[in-house]
Design a protein around this motif. Structure first.
Motif, PDB file in Angstrom:
ATOM      1  N   LEU A   1      16.420 -20.829  -0.338  1.00 54.33           N
ATOM      2  CA  LEU A   1      15.000 -19.951   0.661  1.00 54.33           C
ATOM      3  C   LEU A   1      14.534 -19.811  -0.783  1.00 54.33           C
ATOM      4  CD1 LEU A   1      17.158 -17.042   2.284  1.00 54.33           C
ATOM      5  CD2 LEU A   1      15.640 -18.475   3.047  1.00 54.33           C
ATOM      6  N   ALA A   2      12.891 -20.275  -0.788  1.00 52.72           N
ATOM      7  CA  ALA A   2      12.080 -19.712  -2.216  1.00 52.72           C
ATOM      8  C   ALA A   2      11.843 -18.415  -2.398  1.00 52.72           C
ATOM      9  CB  ALA A   2      11.004 -19.761  -1.269  1.00 52.72           C
ATOM     10  N   HIS A   3      12.526 -17.273  -2.174  1.00 51.71           N
ATOM     11  CA  HIS A   3      11.987 -15.847  -2.538  1.00 51.71           C
ATOM     12  C   HIS A   3      13.608 -15.752  -1.713  1.00 51.71           C
ATOM     13  CE1 HIS A   3       7.908 -16.888  -0.432  1.00 51.71           C
ATOM     14  NE2 HIS A   3       7.470 -16.356  -1.919  1.00 51.71           N
ATOM     15  N   ARG A   4      14.459 -15.983  -2.495  1.00 49.84           N
ATOM     16  CA  ARG A   4      16.064 -15.622  -2.646  1.00 49.84           C
ATOM     17  C   ARG A   4      16.113 -14.614  -3.219  1.00 49.84           C
ATOM     18  NH1 ARG A   4      17.884 -21.040  -6.444  1.00 49.84           N
ATOM     19  NH2 ARG A   4      17.166 -20.606  -7.615  1.00 49.84           N
ATOM     20  N   GLN A   5      15.337 -14.418  -4.687  1.00 45.82           N
ATOM     21  CA  GLN A   5      15.851 -13.168  -6.159  1.00 45.82           C
ATOM     22  C   GLN A   5      14.921 -11.869  -4.962  1.00 45.82           C
ATOM     23  OE1 GLN A   5      15.292 -14.010  -9.587  1.00 45.82           O
ATOM     24  NE2 GLN A   5      15.185 -12.016 -10.159  1.00 45.82           N
ATOM     25  N   GLN A   6      14.439 -11.961  -4.575  1.00 47.36           N
ATOM     26  CA  GLN A   6      13.167 -11.482  -3.795  1.00 47.36           C
ATOM     27  C   GLN A   6      13.847 -10.713  -2.418  1.00 47.36           C
ATOM     28  OE1 GLN A   6      12.223 -14.007  -4.575  1.00 47.36           O
ATOM     29  NE2 GLN A   6       9.563 -13.759  -4.986  1.00 47.36           N
ATOM     30  N   LEU A   7      14.546 -10.788  -1.864  1.00 47.36           N
ATOM     31  CA  LEU A   7      15.319 -10.751  -0.674  1.00 47.36           C
ATOM     32  C   LEU A   7      16.625 -10.139  -1.173  1.00 47.36           C
ATOM     33  CD1 LEU A   7      15.104 -14.245   1.313  1.00 47.36           C
ATOM     34  CD2 LEU A   7      14.024 -11.645   2.274  1.00 47.36           C
ATOM     35  N   LEU A   8      17.011 -10.745  -2.120  1.00 45.19           N
ATOM     36  CA  LEU A   8      18.451 -10.060  -3.162  1.00 45.19           C
ATOM     37  C   LEU A   8      18.394  -8.572  -3.340  1.00 45.19           C
ATOM     38  CD1 LEU A   8      20.516 -13.150  -4.125  1.00 45.19           C
ATOM     39  CD2 LEU A   8      20.750 -12.138  -1.908  1.00 45.19           C
ATOM     40  N   GLU A   9      17.309  -8.961  -3.805  1.00 41.03           N
ATOM     41  CA  GLU A   9      16.441  -7.299  -4.719  1.00 41.03           C
ATOM     42  C   GLU A   9      16.115  -6.031  -3.389  1.00 41.03           C
ATOM     43  OE1 GLU A   9      13.944  -8.083  -7.664  1.00 41.03           O
ATOM     44  OE2 GLU A   9      15.245  -9.082  -9.394  1.00 41.03           O
ATOM     45  N   GLY A  10      15.703  -6.466  -2.851  1.00 44.73           N
ATOM     46  CA  GLY A  10      15.460  -5.812  -1.279  1.00 44.73           C
ATOM     47  C   GLY A  10      17.214  -5.417  -0.884  1.00 44.73           C
ATOM     48  N   MET A  11      17.918  -6.163  -0.806  1.00 45.73           N
ATOM     49  CA  MET A  11      18.985  -5.415   0.001  1.00 45.73           C
ATOM     50  C   MET A  11      19.639  -4.178  -1.225  1.00 45.73           C
ATOM     51  SD  MET A  11      20.995  -9.216   1.129  1.00 45.73           S
ATOM     52  CE  MET A  11      21.570  -8.524   2.644  1.00 45.73           C
ATOM     53  N   LEU A  12      19.524  -4.944  -2.650  1.00 49.51           N
ATOM     54  CA  LEU A  12      20.708  -4.275  -3.754  1.00 49.51           C
ATOM     55  C   LEU A  12      20.132  -3.252  -3.654  1.00 49.51           C
ATOM     56  CD1 LEU A  12      21.558  -6.610  -5.970  1.00 49.51           C
ATOM     57  CD2 LEU A  12      22.447  -5.813  -4.200  1.00 49.51           C
ATOM     58  N   GLY A  13      18.394  -2.880  -2.633  1.00 56.50           N
ATOM     59  CA  GLY A  13      17.786  -1.391  -2.853  1.00 56.50           C
ATOM     60  C   GLY A  13      18.784  -0.052  -2.331  1.00 56.50           C
ATOM     61  N   ALA A  14      19.590  -0.406  -1.392  1.00 58.42           N
ATOM     62  CA  ALA A  14      20.961   0.421  -0.640  1.00 58.42           C
ATOM     63  C   ALA A  14      21.568   1.358  -1.558  1.00 58.42           C
ATOM     64  CB  ALA A  14      20.747  -0.239   0.559  1.00 58.42           C
ATOM     65  N   SER A  15      22.469   1.937  -1.044  1.00 53.30           N
ATOM     66  CA  SER A  15      23.330   2.668  -1.471  1.00 53.30           C
ATOM     67  C   SER A  15      24.738   1.812  -1.141  1.00 53.30           C
ATOM     68  CB  SER A  15      23.446   4.038  -1.641  1.00 53.30           C
ATOM     69  OG  SER A  15      22.557   4.674  -1.541  1.00 53.30           O
ATOM     70  N   LEU A  16      24.595   1.829   0.249  1.00 54.02           N
ATOM     71  CA  LEU A  16      25.998   0.598   0.998  1.00 54.02           C
ATOM     72  C   LEU A  16      25.355  -0.374   1.960  1.00 54.02           C
ATOM     73  CD1 LEU A  16      29.280   0.657   1.283  1.00 54.02           C
ATOM     74  CD2 LEU A  16      28.542   2.145   3.312  1.00 54.02           C
ATOM     75  N   ILE A  17      26.165  -1.777   1.547  1.00 52.51           N
ATOM     76  CA  ILE A  17      25.741  -2.863   2.237  1.00 52.51           C
ATOM     77  C   ILE A  17      26.742  -2.787   2.919  1.00 52.51           C
ATOM     78  CG2 ILE A  17      24.860  -4.828   2.470  1.00 52.51           C
ATOM     79  CD1 ILE A  17      23.342  -4.486  -0.479  1.00 52.51           C
ATOM     80  N   GLY A  18      26.331  -2.996   4.340  1.00 49.19           N
ATOM     81  CA  GLY A  18      26.971  -3.990   5.792  1.00 49.19           C
ATOM     82  C   GLY A  18      27.842  -4.690   6.047  1.00 49.19           C
ATOM     83  N   PHE A  19      28.795  -5.804   6.115  1.00 48.19           N
ATOM     84  CA  PHE A  19      28.761  -7.291   6.793  1.00 48.19           C
ATOM     85  C   PHE A  19      29.346  -6.596   8.359  1.00 48.19           C
ATOM     86  CE2 PHE A  19      26.882  -7.579   2.548  1.00 48.19           C
ATOM     87  CZ  PHE A  19      25.464  -8.271   2.588  1.00 48.19           C
ATOM     88  N   GLN A  20      30.074  -7.619   8.731  1.00 48.37           N
ATOM     89  CA  GLN A  20      30.120  -8.432  10.018  1.00 48.37           C
ATOM     90  C   GLN A  20      31.367  -8.405   9.551  1.00 48.37           C
ATOM     91  OE1 GLN A  20      29.613  -6.959  12.910  1.00 48.37           O
ATOM     92  NE2 GLN A  20      27.266  -7.693  13.258  1.00 48.37           N
ATOM     93  N   THR A  21      31.781 -10.001   8.779  1.00 50.31           N
ATOM     94  CA  THR A  21      33.287 -10.105   8.432  1.00 50.31           C
ATOM     95  C   THR A  21      33.398  -9.944   7.149  1.00 50.31           C
ATOM     96  OG1 THR A  21      32.576 -12.470   8.180  1.00 50.31           O
ATOM     97  CG2 THR A  21      33.125 -11.463  10.345  1.00 50.31           C
ATOM     98  N   GLU A  22      34.192 -10.215   6.126  1.00 46.66           N
ATOM     99  CA  GLU A  22      34.550 -10.054   4.591  1.00 46.66           C
ATOM    100  C   GLU A  22      34.786 -11.222   4.619  1.00 46.66           C
ATOM    101  OE1 GLU A  22      38.700 -10.790   2.483  1.00 46.66           O
ATOM    102  OE2 GLU A  22      39.321 -10.455   4.454  1.00 46.66           O
ATOM    103  N   GLU A  23      34.577 -12.174   5.197  1.00 41.64           N
ATOM    104  CA  GLU A  23      33.538 -13.895   4.783  1.00 41.64           C
ATOM    105  C   GLU A  23      32.822 -14.049   4.205  1.00 41.64           C
ATOM    106  OE1 GLU A  23      32.519 -18.173   6.216  1.00 41.64           O
ATOM    107  OE2 GLU A  23      33.479 -16.629   7.300  1.00 41.64           O
ATOM    108  N   TYR A  24      31.600 -13.040   4.935  1.00 44.67           N
ATOM    109  CA  TYR A  24      30.140 -12.727   4.511  1.00 44.67           C
ATOM    110  C   TYR A  24      29.541 -11.882   4.021  1.00 44.67           C
ATOM    111  CZ  TYR A  24      29.528 -14.481   9.337  1.00 44.67           C
ATOM    112  OH  TYR A  24      30.155 -15.144  10.988  1.00 44.67           O
ATOM    113  N   THR A  25      30.755 -10.782   3.751  1.00 42.00           N
ATOM    114  CA  THR A  25      30.957 -10.057   2.052  1.00 42.00           C
ATOM    115  C   THR A  25      31.448 -11.279   1.322  1.00 42.00           C
ATOM    116  OG1 THR A  25      31.612  -8.521   3.677  1.00 42.00           O
ATOM    117  CG2 THR A  25      31.276  -7.975   1.286  1.00 42.00           C
ATOM    118  N   ARG A  26      31.849 -11.954   1.114  1.00 41.75           N
ATOM    119  CA  ARG A  26      32.522 -12.423   0.053  1.00 41.75           C
ATOM    120  C   ARG A  26      30.893 -13.139  -0.552  1.00 41.75           C
ATOM    121  NH1 ARG A  26      36.279 -14.208   1.901  1.00 41.75           N
ATOM    122  NH2 ARG A  26      35.236 -17.016   2.770  1.00 41.75           N
ATOM    123  N   HIS A  27      30.577 -13.652   0.415  1.00 42.85           N
ATOM    124  CA  HIS A  27      29.382 -14.932   0.215  1.00 42.85           C
ATOM    125  C   HIS A  27      28.237 -13.926   0.018  1.00 42.85           C
ATOM    126  CE1 HIS A  27      29.694 -18.209   3.694  1.00 42.85           C
ATOM    127  NE2 HIS A  27      31.075 -17.801   2.453  1.00 42.85           N
TER     128      HIS A  27
END
Length: 712
Positions: free
Chosen positions: A144-170
């Motif tokens: 993704l061209a805007h990969r850093q902005q997308l990750l930093e956007g998510m990291l604005g949260a206090s808690l981030i949730g994913f459906q499975t352990e695999e997605y969390t690890r990724h």
């Protein structure tokens, strides 16, 4: 949750609405539906949703890189519209926010909102984010061209949730690799705070589903289907017709099944509901061609093997189909969860029909083998699974269904919602406690009072960045300022004081640094070695044979060869790859993230981890740390025929000091040691219970302590 407010868009064009109409809509939504509407421009929303979300994010999150012009992946301007809609939703949220509120952001359409809200509301805001779809490996996400902005956007949260352990690890691996932040099992250590990460599978609402099942229309359709398909076995499927739901693979598997088992021709029917999407036309044509080929080959006057509905059906029809099915077939190539399979299990309380489920769905990790797992790409095995479902004994069906039903009832929507909110509250409280603005400054007066009343005192003092600004872990300069040596020497004049200096340096380096402070205890290489207090003898805590050394050395040499100007420093129990003098700093920083990921993936079984530092990557064992060394020291001190330790002080500035703070604080909370003071140097988030500003503050506080006791 009773006190809640929904924030979102209306889902239809709004540019033509007069302002008075928008105000009326807002009022009605607020009063009757506890909702707030964001009004982005129609063009912004269309480009955000249909272009960036559906043509770029959706494929990438499901392991399909959009690499053809029709995907609009090359239309960079769609990112601008994605930002605009995220800003529009964030602004509505911020405007309505009141102190103490919880903000919960959902799914990939709003990846930037957590950071936007955080920037406006500050560190005290309680923000959760849950991703309902899959999260790909770093190899895919980095495209993704805007990969850093997308990750930093998510990291604005206090808690981030994913459906499975695999997605969390990724996600953790991707942040470590692309942002070069330290990833831990439960989250990410940023410079200014900690972001918790969990996996929590979503589920269905059984209560609501049961109400729908009891409606008359469901029974009417059930009776109609029983009459229409009397004497036939029914495979049922309902999917979006896009590139990730595996409809084409399903049709090919069914075609192969009829070829391998001609005895079932005329007895089994596949009913495929294919929901229309913005997917590529070629896929639709391919699926229709396969359906036509199957029907032309096997149809008779009273039999058609595939009933293909390229449209949605009513919810009543859908529930009737789930109840009458002899098997549900889900062949998604990648799926965040798959709640259709959960609803199928719930509706099968009478027939107990088996579930054929792709191993690439999140639900497969939850159902734990009670389903019939398949690889959608293996058409032959999929065909075998269809045969297995038709010929499965009733007893086995019942046993599998009971296991599935138990899981579906446990992992329901209410459990998911309540658990996430509770975890968010817990994570937020811990983060607030660790936040630099919430940690009090070290009170010299209180410290001196506790020091004066104690009989035996133990100090664990980090060296780099705490006692001296020189001698950082990645620096080649080795020196100790005279003031630091004088302060340590003064502490040692009191025989009730036990002082240890902790460092990532080698034993030889520490001996050169502190040869003018005889008797001081030393902890070298972050806990691999201890020189006992008032003793010249070194204890090696680490094993003599480190099975991971060769593997790690080969990995680091690999990155040295590809990054000019870098080198590897080999220590007794660790390696440091220095890249601060690399010719290309951008390349070196990227390679540092790759190196951390490589080591952490390859050497996980050895309990070894790579940690990004400023201009370096440190690789060390997790079996021997500053904490384990401090615990060893306390055991040795307790074994002597002396008064028990009643004063403990830990001072440090780095991430590797945090576990020592946590251990010491627990000793204080449990009452094992009467007075415990943990001190973080600087303003970053910490588990310490006090802070000081800079090395000068550390030395000033330590300098005052010997003067507390009158010199008789």
């Amino acid at each position: 949750m009773e006190d809640k407010t929904w924030v979102g868009t209306l889902g239809f064009p709004t540019d033509g609405l007069e302002e008075s109409v928008k105000v009326a809509i807002e009022g009605r939504l607020r009063e009757d539906y506890d909702s707030l509407a964001a009004f982005p421009k129609d063009k912004d929303f269309d480009s955000h949703y249909n272009h960036y979300c559906k043509e770029i994010l959706w494929p990438v999150f499901h392991y399909q890189i959009p690499d053809h012009p029709k995907s609009k992946a090359f239309m960079d301007h769609s990112w601008k519209y994605f930002e605009t809609v995220n800003r529009c939703v964030a602004d509505v949220t911020i405007k309505d926010y009141k102190r103490g509120d919880t903000v919960w952001v959902h799914d990939y359409h709003l990846l930037l909102v957590p950071k936007m809200v955080r920037e406006a509301l500050g560190p005290e805001a309680k923000i959760g984010f849950f991703l309902h779809v899959a999260f790909p490996s770093s190899e895919i996400f980095r495209c993704l061209a805007h990969r850093q902005q997308l990750l930093e956007g998510m990291l604005g949260a206090s808690l981030i949730g994913f459906q499975t352990e695999e997605y969390t690890r990724h996600f953790l691996q991707t942040c470590s690799r692309l942002l070069r932040v330290e990833a831990k099992n439960d989250g990410l250590e940023l410079d200014d705070r900690f972001v918790n990460v969990i996996n929590l599978p979503i589920g269905i609402n059984p209560v609501q589903l049961e109400k729908k099942r009891k409606e008359e229309k469901v029974q009417e359709w059930l009776d109609t289907l029983k009459t229409r398909y009397a004497g036939k076995k029914l495979f049922v499927a309902r999917d979006k017709l896009d590139g990730v739901r595996g409809v084409r693979q399903k049709m090919l598997a069914f075609e192969l099944f009829l070829k391998k088992h001609p005895e079932w021709v005329g007895k089994v029917i596949l009913i495929q509901v294919a929901l229309t999407t913005t997917s590529i036309v070629e896929l639709q044509s391919t699926v229709i061609d396969i359906v036509t080929r199957i029907n032309c080959t096997h149809s008779t006057l009273d039999y058609q093997p595939v009933v293909y509905l390229h449209q949605d059906i009513s919810y009543h029809q859908y529930l009737a189909l789930l109840a009458i099915a002899d098997a549900l077939i889900v062949t998604s190539l990648r799926d965040g969860m798959n709640l259709t399979s959960h609803e199928f299990v719930y509706c099968q309380d009478e027939k107990h029909a088996p579930l054929i489920l792709s191993e690439f769905t999140g639900s497969a990790s939850v159902f734990d083998g009670a389903e019939i797992p398949v690889n959608p790409w293996d058409h032959s095995k999929c065909a075998d699974a269809l045969y297995q479902a038709l010929t499965m004994p009733e007893e086995e069906k019942s046993e599998r269904w009971k296991k599935l039903h138990k899981i579906v009832m446990h992992h329901n929507a209410a459990y998911w919602c309540e658990t996430f909110i509770n975890e968010l509250h817990r994570a937020w409280e811990e983060q607030q406690r660790r936040g630099s603005t919430m940690i009090p400054r070290l009170s010299t007066k209180a410290l001196m009072e506790a020091y004066g009343k104690s009989e035996k005192r133990v100090f664990f003092l980090d060296y780099e960045g705490t006692l001296a600004s020189w001698g950082s872990p990645t620096s080649i300069i080795l020196t100790s300022p005279q003031r630091t040596l004088d302060v340590l020497h003064d502490l040692l004049l009191d025989e009730r004081n036990v002082v240890y200096v902790m460092s990532s340096r080698t034993p030889e380096e520490l001996e050169r640094l502190f040869h003018r402070v005889p008797g001081i205890g030393l902890i070298a290489e972050s806990g691999c070695f201890i020189r006992l207090f008032q003793n010249d003898r070194w204890l090696r805590l680490a094993d003599n044979k480190l099975p991971w050394r060769q593997s790690v050395k080969e990995i680091m040499d690999y990155y040295v060869e590809r990054t000019p100007g870098t080198f590897v420093e080999e220590r007794n129990c660790s390696y440091i790859w220095h890249y601060s003098r690399a010719e290309d700093q951008t390349l070196a920083a990227r390679q540092a993230g790759e190196c951390c990921n490589h080591v952490n993936d390859s050497c996980e079984s050895y309990n070894v981890h790579a940690v990004p530092l400023g201009g370096a990557v440190l690789v060390e064992s997790m079996n021997w740390t500053k904490t384990t060394a401090a615990q060893k020291v306390m055991v040795l001190e307790a074994g002597q025929d002396e008064p028990g330790t009643d004063f403990l002080m830990v001072m440090g500035d780095g991430r590797d000091d945090e576990p020592v703070f946590a251990w010491a604080n627990e000793l204080g909370r449990s009452g094992a040691i009467k007075n415990v003071t943990t001190v973080k140097v600087g303003t970053k988030n910490s588990q310490a219970n006090t802070t000081v500003t800079g090395i000068a503050g550390v030395l000033t506080a330590l300098h005052k302590l010997p003067a507390t006791i009158p010199d008789f």
